[in-house]
Design an enzyme around this catalytic site. Structure first.
Site, PDB file in Angstrom:
ATOM      1  N   LYS A 180       0.854  -1.132  -0.060  1.00 38.92           N
ATOM      2  CA  LYS A 180      -0.026  -0.082   0.132  1.00 38.92           C
ATOM      3  C   LYS A 180       0.771   1.440   0.072  1.00 38.92           C
ATOM      4  O   LYS A 180       1.704   1.409   0.925  1.00 38.92           O
ATOM      5  CB  LYS A 180      -0.991  -0.096   1.118  1.00 38.92           C
ATOM      6  CG  LYS A 180      -1.715   1.086   1.460  1.00 38.92           C
ATOM      7  CD  LYS A 180      -2.861   1.183   2.440  1.00 38.92           C
ATOM      8  CE  LYS A 180      -3.712   2.195   2.520  1.00 38.92           C
ATOM      9  NZ  LYS A 180      -4.627   2.397   3.575  1.00 38.92           N
ATOM     10  N   LYS A 228      -2.034  -1.630  -3.693  1.00 38.84           N
ATOM     11  CA  LYS A 228      -2.907  -0.453  -3.960  1.00 38.84           C
ATOM     12  C   LYS A 228      -2.127   0.769  -3.858  1.00 38.84           C
ATOM     13  O   LYS A 228      -1.185   0.809  -3.262  1.00 38.84           O
ATOM     14  CB  LYS A 228      -3.842  -0.366  -2.396  1.00 38.84           C
ATOM     15  CG  LYS A 228      -4.762   0.800  -2.050  1.00 38.84           C
ATOM     16  CD  LYS A 228      -5.230   0.662  -0.906  1.00 38.84           C
ATOM     17  CE  LYS A 228      -6.073   1.751  -0.542  1.00 38.84           C
ATOM     18  NZ  LYS A 228      -6.537   1.830   0.676  1.00 38.84           N
TER      19      LYS A 228
HETATM   20  C1  PBG Z   1      -7.432   3.591   5.426  1.00 36.65           C
HETATM   21  C2  PBG Z   1      -7.734   3.455   4.117  1.00 36.65           C
HETATM   22  C3  PBG Z   1      -7.686   4.248   3.083  1.00 36.65           C
HETATM   23  C4  PBG Z   1      -8.104   3.518   1.932  1.00 36.65           C
HETATM   24  C5  PBG Z   1      -8.669   2.533   2.176  1.00 36.65           C
HETATM   25  N1  PBG Z   1      -8.447   2.192   3.705  1.00 36.65           N
HETATM   26  C6  PBG Z   1      -7.027   5.517   3.199  1.00 36.65           C
HETATM   27  C7  PBG Z   1      -5.647   5.820   3.503  1.00 36.65           C
HETATM   28  O1  PBG Z   1      -4.808   5.096   3.550  1.00 36.65           O
HETATM   29  O2  PBG Z   1      -5.345   7.064   3.656  1.00 36.65           O
HETATM   30  C8  PBG Z   1      -8.113   4.177   0.699  1.00 36.65           C
HETATM   31  C9  PBG Z   1      -9.134   3.713  -0.358  1.00 36.65           C
HETATM   32  C10 PBG Z   1      -9.430   4.802  -1.555  1.00 36.65           C
HETATM   33  O3  PBG Z   1      -8.668   5.848  -1.809  1.00 36.65           O
HETATM   34  O4  PBG Z   1     -10.267   4.415  -2.195  1.00 36.65           O
HETATM   35  N2  PBG Z   1      -6.589   2.890   6.203  1.00 36.65           N
END
Ligand code: PBG
Length: 357
Positions: free
Chosen positions: A226, A280
């Site tokens: 991520k 992601k």
């Molecule tokens: C939070 C989380 C995020 C997303 C999914 N879980 C945001 C972040 O890490 O700030 C992002 C999903 C998206 O942008 O569609 N842990």
């Protein structure tokens, strides 16, 4: 017919021989016999479909759904077509997705400011919005897969995924809370917990916590690779964490410059017991999906995140892109890159388009 072999390509003359090789050979092969003509396999729909190497199906899709603790729906401004859904219309919403063939949903809560604290107590409240939503959905649709996000950001006064003390996002102390959070979600009946927090060692800790609680049937999708991405912007509007976030998430989410590091992250999460891994964001990181799939050959998911969705919607609203085609092409690209599952806010429209196909 034009004789392509006679066609002059003067611009190539200045180019060194090695680099010239590919373009210079093309006219020759057309003159040679037998002629290789890839266009024969593209002449008609039936043959294009026959030789298609990848195919998107509704079974590949996971639908992320935002819930809020009030009645009715509220549109998310930066995500056209996406609403926060109240528990009074949740069953109806999930039912519509299920009718379209969507087999799994991922739930995200919009949390009132008053419930956000620096200890994130609401994250571990067994009667919090997410747990109530899970119970409702599983009662109405036991066959729909329910995935819960494990991270503290919706509940954190600091907007971070872990506990913040003295400006530092703590690792091991956060894991204790994350394990609690995963437990209450699993006890509420979700099928999968998906840690998205990027703390080191949390997959093993969550696996152990679940197993010790007799919840070894609950699966883990690890947000393994991520990245610290600007493409999460609209999501933070949707869950209301953007305004809380002090600084950025670069001390725990990955640096977009790195690719080998993603393999290490995935290797660790698999060792610690992840059942599926996730990359992601999606479209800017297709190379990572491919490397992960080639290296590990395990169930892999991609998250087409909020900013990717917003880009397509904004361009389509301006008439710059064809919405349906852009949605379907972007999703197919994930399959080609090696993804088994795709989280996308476009899941319902994609399901509809697949049905119409
Ligand atoms: C939070 C989380 C995020 C997303 C999914 N879980 C945001 C972040 O890490 O700030 C992002 C999903 C998206 O942008 O569609 N842990």
């Amino acid at each position: 017919m034009t004789d392509l072999s006679k066609k002059e390509t003067p611009s190539l003359r200045a180019v060194p021989e090695q680099e010239q090789a590919a373009p210079a050979r093309a006219p020759e092969s057309l003159g040679a016999y037998p002629q290789i003509r890839l266009r024969r396999n593209r002449r008609a729909g039936w043959i294009r479909r026959m030789v298609a190497e990848n195919r998107l199906t509704v079974d590949d899709l996971i639908w992320p759904v935002f819930v809020h603790d009030e009645n009715g729906r509220k549109p998310v401004a930066s995500m056209p077509g996406v609403d926060r859904v109240g528990l009074d219309c949740l069953v109806d919403t999930i039912g519509k997705g299920s009718d379209l063939g969507l087999g799994a949903v991922a739930l995200f809560p919009y949390t009132e400011q008053a419930l956000k604290t620096s200890d994130c107590e609401e994250a571990v409240n067994p009667n919090n919005l997410i747990c109530r939503a899970v119970r409702q959905i599983k009662q109405a649709f036991p066959e729909v897969g329910v995935i819960c996000d494990v991270a503290l950001d919706p509940y954190n006064a600091d907007g971070h995924d872990g506990l913040v003390r003295g400006g530092e996002v703590l690792n091991d102390q956060s894991i204790e809370v994350l394990c609690q959070q995963a437990l209450i979600q699993a006890q509420a009946g979700c099928d999968v917990v998906a840690p998205s927090d990027m703390m080191d060692g949390r997959i093993g800790a969550v696996r152990t916590a679940l197993d010790e609680a007799g919840l070894n049937h609950v699966a883990i999708i690890a947000y393994a690779a991520k990245y610290a991405s600007c493409f999460y912007g609209p999501f933070r509007d949707a869950v209301g964490s953007g305004t809380n976030l002090a600084g950025d998430k670069k001390t725990y989410q990955m640096d977009p410059a790195n690719s080998d590091e993603a393999l290490r992250e995935v290797a660790l999460d698999l060792q610690e017991g992840a059942d599926m891994i996730m990359v992601k964001p999606g479209m800017p990181y297709l190379d990572i999906i491919r490397r992960v799939k080639d290296r590990f050959a395990v169930p892999t998911s991609a998250y087409q995140v909020s900013g990717e969705y917003a880009m397509i919607k904004a361009a389509a609203a301006n008439g710059w892109l064809d919405n349906d085609k852009a949605v379907m092409e972007s999703l197919l690209a994930f399959k080609r890159a090696g993804a088994d599952a795709i989280l996308t806010y476009a899941a319902p429209e994609a399901a509809r388009l697949l049905q119409a196909d």
